[in-house]
Design an enzyme around this catalytic site. Structure first.
Site, PDB file in Angstrom:
ATOM      1  N   LYS A  68       0.810  -1.226   0.000  1.00  0.00           N
ATOM      2  CA  LYS A  68       0.000   0.000   0.000  1.00  0.00           C
ATOM      3  C   LYS A  68       0.844   1.277   0.000  1.00  0.00           C
ATOM      4  CE  LYS A  68      -4.232  -1.679   2.229  1.00  0.00           C
ATOM      5  NZ  LYS A  68      -5.177  -1.454   3.327  1.00  0.00           N
ATOM      6  N   ASP A 104     -10.287   3.269   1.867  1.00  0.00           N
ATOM      7  CA  ASP A 104     -10.542   2.908   3.270  1.00  0.00           C
ATOM      8  C   ASP A 104     -11.174   4.083   4.019  1.00  0.00           C
ATOM      9  OD1 ASP A 104      -9.691   0.281   3.261  1.00  0.00           O
ATOM     10  OD2 ASP A 104      -7.613   0.775   3.787  1.00  0.00           O
TER      11      ASP A 104
END
Ligand code: NAP
Length: 284
Positions: A68, A104
């Site tokens: 990520k 997210d």
């Protein structure tokens, strides 16, 4: 099927990811003839693999642990939120350019909205300081919450609080500060991996710290009743597991790629069915 309806998730390990079952169900429900693959990609091959996805015309892909942060180096651009958090979990291809996003943040915000509670001006306690914690804290600051981050490391917690700025302070797991924060908290979010499959009996909170029924508890661990969730239930707290955020962040990725709203109920069902099948396999 056109090459532009190819999607994937990249990570290492990747076999546990629920994204393929969830996104395939969403594509099918939307009547989109597309594929969603799971690609195990080792750290050393990340750049080469992203270049391959670009060349082969993938319309978008998800990024999970451990890529990520490192994936930024191989993208053409990234959203301000992804930059601020320092993590990308979704990449969309626009005119051959790869753009990174962090879904997210809206994923957590949308999941929280299903609890129908307000955190504005109220205290939210967040356990952990990793990538998920940064997304959760970002979402909570935009909702106007006061935030306490709990870390095993005074230094890491302080660094995170400083990087976010006003309205965020950090404490440790020892001493009276955690007890005082939890007595007041409207929301407690576990972003540590404690309670996951490889440590199902682990509880991030010390045993002598009390939870109150006015605290809603969100555990980002999904697919199981963690010790934290059962402890919160027994105290009469509202409890939500990580599936809701998982589905909401996946739905946001789907919107970015297709411009359409996915069928969330179908995505949710696909996740639970897969988890149930996996559980039955492990006991038989
Ligand atoms: P990460 O970057 O590794 O961060 C986890 C944090 O938890 C660490 O920074 C650490 O904070 C704390 N931690 C780690 N091990 C611990 C231990 N043994 N005891 C106490 N604290 C510990 O991981 P992440 O990417 O943020 O993901 C964290 C969790 O959230 C995972 O379970 C992941 O599956 C889940 N997640 C769920 C969703 C969803 O949609 N439901 C989305 C993203 C992530 P300190 O060192 O500061 O204590």
């Amino acid at each position: 099927m056109s090459a532009s309806n190819r999607f994937a998730v990249i990570g290492d390990p990747i076999a546990h990811s629920l994204s393929p079952v969830m996104q395939r169900a969403a594509l099918e429900a939307a009547g989109i003839d597309g594929t969603y693959e799971a690609h195990r990609v080792e750290q050393a091959r990340l750049g080469a693999h992203v270049a391959r996805l670009r060349e082969e015309g993938y319309r978008g892909f998800n990024v999970t642990i451990p890529h990520k942060e490192n994936v930024f180096a191989f993208l053409d651009d990234a959203s301000p939120v992804a930059r601020q958090i320092g993590a990308v979990n979704t990449v969309s291809t626009i005119g051959g350019r790869l753009v990174g996003h962090n879904t997210d943040v809206p994923g957590f915000r949308n999941a929280l909205a299903t609890l129908d509670m307000t955190v504005e001006g109220r205290l939210a306690v967040v356990l952990g300081t990793g990538g998920a914690a940064r997304a959760v804290v970002h979402a909570l600051t935009t909702e106007g919450a006061d935030i306490v981050v709990v870390s095993r490391s005074v230094e890491k917690g302080a660094r995170m609080a400083r990087s976010i700025g006003r309205g965020v302070r950090s404490i440790g797991y020892d001493g009276p500060s955690l007890r005082a924060a939890l007595a007041e908290a409207r929301l407690l979010v576990n972003t540590t991996p404690l309670g996951m499959e490889h440590q199902p009996h682990a509880d991030p909170l010390p045993a002598d710290v009390e939870l109150r029924s006015h605290t809603a508890v969100v555990d980002l661990v999904y697919g199981r009743m963690t010790p934290l969730m059962s402890r919160a239930r027994s105290k009469g707290c509202t409890v939500m597991d990580g599936i809701e955020m998982l589905v909401e962040q996946g739905a946001e990725s789907f919107r970015l790629w297709t411009g359409r709203d996915p069928d969330l109920a179908t995505m949710r069902r696909a996740c639970w069915r897969h988890l149930e099948e996996a559980r039955q396999c492990s006991v038989s």
